[in-house]
Design a protein around this motif. Structure first.
Motif, mmCIF file in Angstrom:
data_model
loop_
_atom_site.group_PDB
_atom_site.id
_atom_site.type_symbol
_atom_site.label_atom_id
_atom_site.label_comp_id
_atom_site.label_asym_id
_atom_site.label_seq_id
_atom_site.Cartn_x
_atom_site.Cartn_y
_atom_site.Cartn_z
ATOM 1 N N ALA A 77 0.835 -1.213 0.000
ATOM 2 C CA ALA A 77 0.000 0.000 0.000
ATOM 3 C C ALA A 77 0.858 1.245 0.000
ATOM 4 O O ALA A 77 0.579 2.217 -0.693
ATOM 5 N N VAL A 78 1.963 1.205 0.785
ATOM 6 C CA VAL A 78 2.886 2.363 0.804
ATOM 7 C C VAL A 78 3.538 2.531 -0.557
ATOM 8 O O VAL A 78 3.681 3.638 -1.068
ATOM 9 N N ARG A 79 3.910 1.430 -1.187
ATOM 10 C CA ARG A 79 4.533 1.517 -2.523
ATOM 11 C C ARG A 79 3.543 2.008 -3.574
ATOM 12 O O ARG A 79 3.928 2.577 -4.574
ATOM 13 N N SER A 80 2.234 1.779 -3.366
ATOM 14 C CA SER A 80 1.212 2.202 -4.335
ATOM 15 C C SER A 80 0.879 3.674 -4.220
ATOM 16 O O SER A 80 0.189 4.209 -5.054
ATOM 17 N N GLY A 81 1.302 4.362 -3.161
ATOM 18 C CA GLY A 81 1.056 5.801 -3.048
ATOM 19 C C GLY A 81 -0.402 6.097 -2.696
ATOM 20 O O GLY A 81 -1.012 5.443 -1.833
ATOM 21 N N GLU A 82 -0.942 7.087 -3.382
ATOM 22 C CA GLU A 82 -2.316 7.515 -3.082
ATOM 23 C C GLU A 82 -3.333 6.411 -3.316
ATOM 24 O O GLU A 82 -4.331 6.290 -2.624
ATOM 25 N N HIS A 83 -3.078 5.573 -4.390
ATOM 26 C CA HIS A 83 -4.048 4.514 -4.702
ATOM 27 C C HIS A 83 -4.017 3.389 -3.676
ATOM 28 O O HIS A 83 -4.909 2.535 -3.660
ATOM 29 N N ILE A 127 -5.249 0.963 5.067
ATOM 30 C CA ILE A 127 -6.198 0.956 6.193
ATOM 31 C C ILE A 127 -6.659 -0.469 6.481
ATOM 32 O O ILE A 127 -6.723 -0.921 7.638
ATOM 33 N N VAL A 128 -6.968 -1.234 5.404
ATOM 34 C CA VAL A 128 -7.400 -2.641 5.591
ATOM 35 C C VAL A 128 -6.274 -3.455 6.204
ATOM 36 O O VAL A 128 -6.496 -4.260 7.122
ATOM 37 N N ALA A 129 -5.035 -3.258 5.735
ATOM 38 C CA ALA A 129 -3.896 -4.006 6.298
ATOM 39 C C ALA A 129 -3.698 -3.666 7.751
ATOM 40 O O ALA A 129 -3.418 -4.540 8.580
ATOM 41 N N LYS A 130 -3.865 -2.406 8.106
ATOM 42 C CA LYS A 130 -3.728 -2.016 9.515
ATOM 43 C C LYS A 130 -4.785 -2.686 10.373
ATOM 44 O O LYS A 130 -4.517 -3.155 11.486
ATOM 45 N N GLU A 131 -6.039 -2.758 9.844
ATOM 46 C CA GLU A 131 -7.114 -3.413 10.605
ATOM 47 C C GLU A 131 -6.822 -4.902 10.777
ATOM 48 O O GLU A 131 -7.043 -5.482 11.851
ATOM 49 N N ILE A 132 -6.294 -5.525 9.712
ATOM 50 C CA ILE A 132 -5.982 -6.965 9.793
ATOM 51 C C ILE A 132 -4.874 -7.194 10.816
ATOM 52 O O ILE A 132 -4.918 -8.141 11.618
ATOM 53 N N ARG A 133 -3.863 -6.316 10.828
ATOM 54 C CA ARG A 133 -2.781 -6.472 11.812
ATOM 55 C C ARG A 133 -3.315 -6.323 13.225
ATOM 56 O O ARG A 133 -2.919 -7.054 14.143
ATOM 57 N N THR A 134 -4.254 -5.368 13.413
ATOM 58 C CA THR A 134 -4.841 -5.206 14.760
ATOM 59 C C THR A 134 -5.582 -6.465 15.176
ATOM 60 O O THR A 134 -5.443 -6.959 16.315
ATOM 61 N N LEU A 135 -6.377 -7.015 14.234
ATOM 62 C CA LEU A 135 -7.139 -8.243 14.563
ATOM 63 C C LEU A 135 -6.176 -9.417 14.792
ATOM 64 O O LEU A 135 -6.409 -10.245 15.690
ATOM 65 N N ALA A 136 -5.108 -9.484 13.998
ATOM 66 C CA ALA A 136 -4.150 -10.574 14.190
ATOM 67 C C ALA A 136 -3.469 -10.469 15.553
ATOM 68 O O ALA A 136 -3.283 -11.464 16.253
ATOM 69 N N ASN A 137 -3.112 -9.242 15.944
ATOM 70 C CA ASN A 137 -2.510 -9.056 17.272
ATOM 71 C C ASN A 137 -3.490 -9.444 18.383
ATOM 72 O O ASN A 137 -3.115 -10.037 19.404
ATOM 73 N N GLN A 138 -4.783 -9.058 18.170
ATOM 74 C CA GLN A 138 -5.790 -9.466 19.157
ATOM 75 C C GLN A 138 -5.891 -10.989 19.227
ATOM 76 O O GLN A 138 -6.035 -11.569 20.332
ATOM 77 N N SER A 139 -5.823 -11.657 18.047
ATOM 78 C CA SER A 139 -5.903 -13.125 18.039
ATOM 79 C C SER A 139 -4.706 -13.725 18.766
ATOM 80 O O SER A 139 -4.843 -14.673 19.544
ATOM 81 N N ILE A 140 -3.524 -13.152 18.521
ATOM 82 C CA ILE A 140 -2.315 -13.669 19.200
ATOM 83 C C ILE A 140 -2.445 -13.488 20.700
ATOM 84 O O ILE A 140 -2.134 -14.391 21.499
ATOM 85 N N HIS A 141 -2.944 -12.289 21.093
ATOM 86 C CA HIS A 141 -3.117 -12.044 22.522
ATOM 87 C C HIS A 141 -4.129 -13.012 23.139
ATOM 88 O O HIS A 141 -3.922 -13.566 24.236
#
Length: 631
Positions: A486-492, A498-512
């Motif tokens: 997403a960072v490499r894609s720039g504005e697009h 945002i979706v990747a950030k949400e997935i990382r949050t959910l994954a961290n919650q799952s790990i916890h």
């Protein structure tokens, strides 16, 4: 500041306007300056031509007047004319005047007057007779008075002379006596003013040759009275007429001092060539403007056409999510570079979308498997909880049985003194105790097997928890890769970030959550192991009690008569039963703790299911985002 009209134009319109202005503005400015300079030069030439004509007319008329005045003065000094006035005999003067008339045709007549205004001699007898009886009118005439004063006047030139029947210039000079200087008479030479028309014929002809039909020459007095007009009776009045004048100065004294000689012409005619030239220049400039506008339009179209095609591709990608579109731009300029960069961006976005679709599919499948495993684990835990509850009920029954055994042992101890009488009954009670111990051992063995099965299930839950943690780690790593893309894609790629950030949050919650579940399962396993240990100890003690009970029975049967031994045996039985009761209480407490841990395990499993549901929703959202683009 945006102009109202330019701000609404598109890029092609603005480029056309700007290029046209850049090309046309210098041309129009130079054309305007050139036209202005040309007009000024041509106007100066016209005015210079008219001035030259006016000056020429002035010089001709002035020279003619000076010549005529000189001639009249010289004639007035003729000796024959003086002698005729002295002798009052005018035959000689008539001959002189007749000869002068024949020689100078510009004069319509010559008349000799006495000082009292009487006409005594003339170039023709008819002319002399025309002045007969007009002595008073002659004396009052301005030209006569001026002649008596020794000067010339032109005041009578503005009207037609009644004697000559035409417009004449009265050139009158005094005739003086040669010796005394006494004025004897006046010589009148009537200059035909119409001869001026002959003088201006050459100038008018030159103007006609230049196609200037409206050219005219005028002679005016200082007050503006018209003395001569080359147009005659066809004089016209044109507003804003182009004119130049020359004034007869006093450098050479003559009767025409102060006269104004005017050369004039119709501005439409005299400026016709200039107007045609200006019109031609204007038409040429307009043609150049049109050509510049067309060239600017072609240039703007060549620049904006690739941008328009690129804009259509972008609009279709935005509206339809079709990433298979590629702009058809073949230019090698900045627009071509932009188009090629956009193609690379679309290719990269297509690859990212394909990777995202594959990742979301894997995530969806993983979440589905995790959901099925959680459901299966929930079912197993439900069955284990039911079995544990049933074990707890059985333990309660064992506890109650143990309490009854303790009470009975107490009763045996209390009635030990009566053991002899109740030996028969003690033997039966001992047999019943043996049966109860056998039953209790069977129940303890069954409880040990169930606790062993619970330990195996807890280990399986631990394995599933490790599987969930592995899936969460994979989701976290997938989300990290998606964030990098997403960072490499720039504005697009902001939406994917945002979706990747949400997935990382959910994954961290799952790990916890899986960590918490693992901790709970570890506690449960430890509790189960402790319960197994206590059960084993109780079983050992129970086997020892049973062995002691058998020994007591044998002792009772062998030593039925020895009360003291029986009392000791009863005390041992009472101690063993107390220990058994304590062990059974510990087993019951362990089962209660295990039930509480099972409840906590169920709560943790429900939390895992909620996390799994959140993962499922995120996976569905990612699938929706990934499927919005067609690759």
């Amino acid at each position: 500041m945006r102009l109202p009209l330019i701000g609404t134009l598109k890029l092609r319109g603005r480029l056309t306007l700007y290029v046209t202005l850049l090309a046309v503005a210098p041309l129009l400015l130079s054309t305007w300056l050139g036209v202005g300079t040309t007009q000024k030069m041509m106007q100066e030439q016209v005015h210079e031509m008219l001035r030259i004509e006016a000056e020429g007319l002035k010089d001709l008329v002035e020279a003619s007047l000076v010549e005529r005045e000189t001639s009249v003065r010289s004639w007035a000094e003729d000796a024959l004319l003086r002698e005729s006035l002295q002798r009052d005999s005018y035959a000689m003067s008539d001959n002189v005047l007749a000869r002068l008339q024949l020689r100078y045709t510009t004069f319509t007549g010559l008349v000799l007057f006495t000082d009292d205004g009487r006409a005594v001699s003339a170039s023709t007898p008819a002319l002399r007779d025309s002045f007969a009886g007009q002595e008073e009118a002659v004396r009052n005439a301005p030209w006569f008075k001026a002649a008596q004063e020794g000067r010339f006047t032109s005041t009578t030139l503005t009207q037609e002379d009644p004697v000559f029947g035409m417009q004449v210039l009265h050139l009158a000079a005094p005739v003086m006596e040669s010796r005394s200087g006494r004025r004897m008479g006046v010589l009148l030479a009537a200059y035909d003013w119409g001869q001026v028309g002959e003088v201006v014929k050459a100038a008018v002809a030159r103007a006609r040759s230049r196609k200037n039909e409206s050219f005219a020459l005028e002679v005016r007095t200082a007050s503006g009275t018209v003395l001569f007009d080359s147009r005659g009776q066809e004089a016209w009045s044109i507003p804003n007429v182009v004119s130049e004048q020359a004034i007869n100065g006093s450098e050479i004294p003559d009767v025409g001092d102060g006269w104004r000689f005017v050369a004039l012409s119709d501005p439409e005619e005299v400026y016709a060539t200039m107007n045609k030239l200006v019109a031609a220049i204007g038409a040429g400039a307009m043609g150049v403007v049109v050509l510049a506008a067309l060239a600017s339009l072609l240039v703007a179209r060549s620049i904006t056409a690739p941008i328009s095609r690129l804009s259509q591709v972008v609009r279709r990608i935005v509206k339809e999510g079709d990433l298979t579109q590629k702009p058809d731009v073949r230019s090698n300029d900045e627009v071509g570079e932009l188009a090629r960069s956009f193609v690379h961006l679309v290719d990269h976005l297509r690859e990212t979308t394909e990777s995202l679709q594959r990742g979301t599919q894997v995530l969806t499948d993983t979440v589905a498997e995790l959901t099925r495993a959680a459901e299966e684990e929930e079912s197993n835990l439900t069955r284990q909880a039911a079995a544990l509850q049933q074990t707890q009920v059985t333990a309660q029954e064992i506890k109650q049985t143990s309490e009854v055994a303790a009470e009975r042992a107490g009763a045996v101890l209390m009635v030990a003194t009566r053991a002899e009488e109740l030996g028969q009954g003690g033997a039966r009670a001992l047999a019943e105790s043996m049966n109860g111990f056998q039953t209790l051992r069977d129940q303890v063995n069954e409880m040990a097997e169930q606790i062993s099965g619970l330990n195996e299930r807890a280990q399986r839950i631990g394995g599933i928890t490790q599987t969930v943690k592995g899936l969460a780690d994979r989701s976290n790593m997938l989300a990290l890769n998606a964030a990098i893309e997403a960072v490499r894609s720039g504005e697009h790629g902001k939406g994917f970030g945002i979706v990747a950030k949400e997935i990382r949050t959910l994954a961290n919650q799952s790990i916890h959550s899986t960590g918490q579940v693992g901790g709970l399962l570890e506690d449960i396993t430890q509790a189960i192991l402790k319960t197994v240990e206590l059960s084993e100890q109780g079983r050992v003690r129970m086997e020892a009690g049973m062995a002691q009970a058998r020994t007591s029975g044998e002792s009772i049967q062998a030593l039925s008569g020895i009360v003291q031994d029986n009392m000791n045996a009863v005390r041992q039985i009472s101690g063993a039963v107390s220990q058994q009761n304590a062990g059974i209480n510990e087993i019951f407490s362990a089962l209660t703790d295990l039930s509480s841990l099972m409840h906590d395990t169920m709560v943790g499993l429900q939390a895992t299911q909620r996390v799994t549901q959140s993962l499922r929703e995120v996976a569905e959202q990612m699938q929706h985002v990934a499927r919005s683009y067609r690759v």
